[in-house]
Design a protein around this motif. Structure first.
Motif, PDB file in Angstrom:
ATOM      1  N   ALA A   6      34.392 -21.145 -49.874  1.00 59.80           N
ATOM      2  CA  ALA A   6      35.291 -21.632 -48.581  1.00 59.80           C
ATOM      3  C   ALA A   6      34.281 -21.469 -47.403  1.00 59.80           C
ATOM      4  O   ALA A   6      34.096 -22.150 -46.571  1.00 59.80           O
ATOM      5  CB  ALA A   6      36.616 -20.903 -48.628  1.00 59.80           C
ATOM      6  N   TYR A   7      33.543 -20.096 -47.392  1.00 65.82           N
ATOM      7  CA  TYR A   7      32.705 -19.809 -46.258  1.00 65.82           C
ATOM      8  C   TYR A   7      31.612 -20.999 -46.254  1.00 65.82           C
ATOM      9  O   TYR A   7      31.244 -21.389 -45.164  1.00 65.82           O
ATOM     10  CB  TYR A   7      32.123 -18.478 -46.215  1.00 65.82           C
ATOM     11  N   LEU A   8      31.101 -21.196 -47.397  1.00 63.35           N
ATOM     12  CA  LEU A   8      29.868 -21.899 -47.290  1.00 63.35           C
ATOM     13  C   LEU A   8      30.092 -23.343 -46.951  1.00 63.35           C
ATOM     14  O   LEU A   8      29.311 -24.094 -46.531  1.00 63.35           O
ATOM     15  CB  LEU A   8      28.804 -21.795 -48.637  1.00 63.35           C
ATOM     16  N   ALA A   9      31.510 -23.772 -47.268  1.00 59.81           N
ATOM     17  CA  ALA A   9      31.868 -25.269 -47.124  1.00 59.81           C
ATOM     18  C   ALA A   9      32.401 -25.266 -45.627  1.00 59.81           C
ATOM     19  O   ALA A   9      32.367 -26.692 -45.264  1.00 59.81           O
ATOM     20  CB  ALA A   9      32.942 -25.603 -48.042  1.00 59.81           C
ATOM     21  N   THR A  10      32.474 -24.212 -44.755  1.00 63.68           N
ATOM     22  CA  THR A  10      33.042 -24.378 -43.644  1.00 63.68           C
ATOM     23  C   THR A  10      32.090 -24.115 -42.610  1.00 63.68           C
ATOM     24  O   THR A  10      32.299 -24.434 -41.194  1.00 63.68           O
ATOM     25  CB  THR A  10      34.454 -23.558 -43.308  1.00 63.68           C
ATOM     26  N   GLN A  11      30.855 -23.605 -42.720  1.00 65.36           N
ATOM     27  CA  GLN A  11      29.782 -23.056 -41.703  1.00 65.36           C
ATOM     28  C   GLN A  11      28.980 -24.203 -41.897  1.00 65.36           C
ATOM     29  O   GLN A  11      28.492 -24.463 -42.789  1.00 65.36           O
ATOM     30  CB  GLN A  11      29.129 -21.874 -42.099  1.00 65.36           C
ATOM     31  N   ARG A  12      28.643 -24.639 -40.792  1.00 67.64           N
ATOM     32  CA  ARG A  12      27.540 -25.624 -40.623  1.00 67.64           C
ATOM     33  C   ARG A  12      26.107 -25.101 -40.587  1.00 67.64           C
ATOM     34  O   ARG A  12      25.239 -25.772 -41.240  1.00 67.64           O
ATOM     35  CB  ARG A  12      27.682 -26.392 -39.085  1.00 67.64           C
ATOM     36  N   LYS A  13      25.773 -23.734 -40.102  1.00 63.57           N
ATOM     37  CA  LYS A  13      24.547 -23.500 -40.182  1.00 63.57           C
ATOM     38  C   LYS A  13      24.498 -22.018 -40.751  1.00 63.57           C
ATOM     39  O   LYS A  13      25.555 -21.237 -40.136  1.00 63.57           O
ATOM     40  CB  LYS A  13      23.961 -23.391 -38.798  1.00 63.57           C
ATOM     41  N   HIS A  14      23.693 -21.842 -41.727  1.00 62.95           N
ATOM     42  CA  HIS A  14      23.683 -20.144 -41.813  1.00 62.95           C
ATOM     43  C   HIS A  14      22.261 -20.095 -42.614  1.00 62.95           C
ATOM     44  O   HIS A  14      21.653 -21.092 -43.138  1.00 62.95           O
ATOM     45  CB  HIS A  14      24.551 -19.982 -43.057  1.00 62.95           C
ATOM     46  N   ASP A  15      21.826 -19.084 -42.297  1.00 64.44           N
ATOM     47  CA  ASP A  15      20.541 -18.540 -42.891  1.00 64.44           C
ATOM     48  C   ASP A  15      20.768 -18.087 -44.655  1.00 64.44           C
ATOM     49  O   ASP A  15      21.518 -17.154 -44.678  1.00 64.44           O
ATOM     50  CB  ASP A  15      19.844 -17.526 -41.990  1.00 64.44           C
ATOM     51  N   ALA A  16      20.576 -18.911 -45.387  1.00 60.19           N
ATOM     52  CA  ALA A  16      20.779 -18.619 -46.786  1.00 60.19           C
ATOM     53  C   ALA A  16      20.314 -17.317 -47.384  1.00 60.19           C
ATOM     54  O   ALA A  16      20.982 -16.651 -47.975  1.00 60.19           O
ATOM     55  CB  ALA A  16      20.217 -19.600 -47.692  1.00 60.19           C
ATOM     56  N   GLU A  17      19.328 -16.625 -46.940  1.00 57.12           N
ATOM     57  CA  GLU A  17      18.892 -15.508 -47.362  1.00 57.12           C
ATOM     58  C   GLU A  17      19.695 -14.358 -46.863  1.00 57.12           C
ATOM     59  O   GLU A  17      20.267 -13.444 -47.382  1.00 57.12           O
ATOM     60  CB  GLU A  17      17.294 -15.162 -46.766  1.00 57.12           C
ATOM     61  N   LYS A  18      20.084 -14.507 -45.446  1.00 50.55           N
ATOM     62  CA  LYS A  18      20.874 -13.473 -44.811  1.00 50.55           C
ATOM     63  C   LYS A  18      22.245 -13.654 -45.288  1.00 50.55           C
ATOM     64  O   LYS A  18      23.102 -12.700 -45.646  1.00 50.55           O
ATOM     65  CB  LYS A  18      20.954 -13.911 -43.253  1.00 50.55           C
ATOM     66  N   GLU A  31      34.324 -15.254 -55.224  1.00 57.10           N
ATOM     67  CA  GLU A  31      33.733 -16.590 -55.268  1.00 57.10           C
ATOM     68  C   GLU A  31      34.392 -17.541 -54.481  1.00 57.10           C
ATOM     69  O   GLU A  31      33.857 -18.492 -54.046  1.00 57.10           O
ATOM     70  CB  GLU A  31      33.638 -16.917 -56.878  1.00 57.10           C
ATOM     71  N   VAL A  32      35.800 -17.571 -54.462  1.00 58.48           N
ATOM     72  CA  VAL A  32      36.606 -18.499 -53.669  1.00 58.48           C
ATOM     73  C   VAL A  32      36.197 -18.107 -52.362  1.00 58.48           C
ATOM     74  O   VAL A  32      36.089 -19.281 -51.553  1.00 58.48           O
ATOM     75  CB  VAL A  32      38.164 -18.070 -54.096  1.00 58.48           C
ATOM     76  N   PHE A  33      36.095 -17.139 -51.834  1.00 55.64           N
ATOM     77  CA  PHE A  33      35.700 -16.648 -50.157  1.00 55.64           C
ATOM     78  C   PHE A  33      34.525 -17.242 -50.190  1.00 55.64           C
ATOM     79  O   PHE A  33      34.362 -18.015 -49.265  1.00 55.64           O
ATOM     80  CB  PHE A  33      35.843 -15.204 -50.206  1.00 55.64           C
TER      81      PHE A  33
END
Length: 92
Positions: free
Chosen positions: A50-62, A45-47
């Motif tokens: 952090a990942y979601l907070a630091t990535q500008r773009k991501h395909d939520a489903e992937k 959960e911590v990872f």
């Protein structure tokens, strides 16, 4: 860490759980090596936070699919209800 929402983030940072990682497989192994399911779940959960907070773009489903798969490989339980549903909606 001032912006983290997870109560265990500081503990994992102090333990250097995420330091010096070279790839995702190494992260999975470190999480899998934690002593119990609760710790493994907290670390993932911590990872994820952090990942979601630091990535500008991501395909939520992937991203969600990859994180669920990694969590399962690390021995965590998947608790989000939609992950337990099948594609078969027939209720006969």
């Amino acid at each position: 860490m001032a912006n983290t929402r997870h109560s265990k983030a500081g503990r994992f940072v102090q333990q250097r759980l995420f330091s010096g990682l070279s790839d995702f497989i190494e992260l999975e192994q470190r999480i899998a090596d934690l002593p119990d399911e609760k710790s493994r779940g907290d670390a993932f959960e911590v990872f994820a936070e952090a990942y979601l907070a630091t990535q500008r773009k991501h395909d939520a489903e992937k991203v969600e699919a990859a994180m669920v798969a990694a969590a399962l490989r690390a021995g965590a339980a998947v608790t989000h209800a939609t992950h337990a549903l099948s594609n078969d909606t027939n209720t006969d």
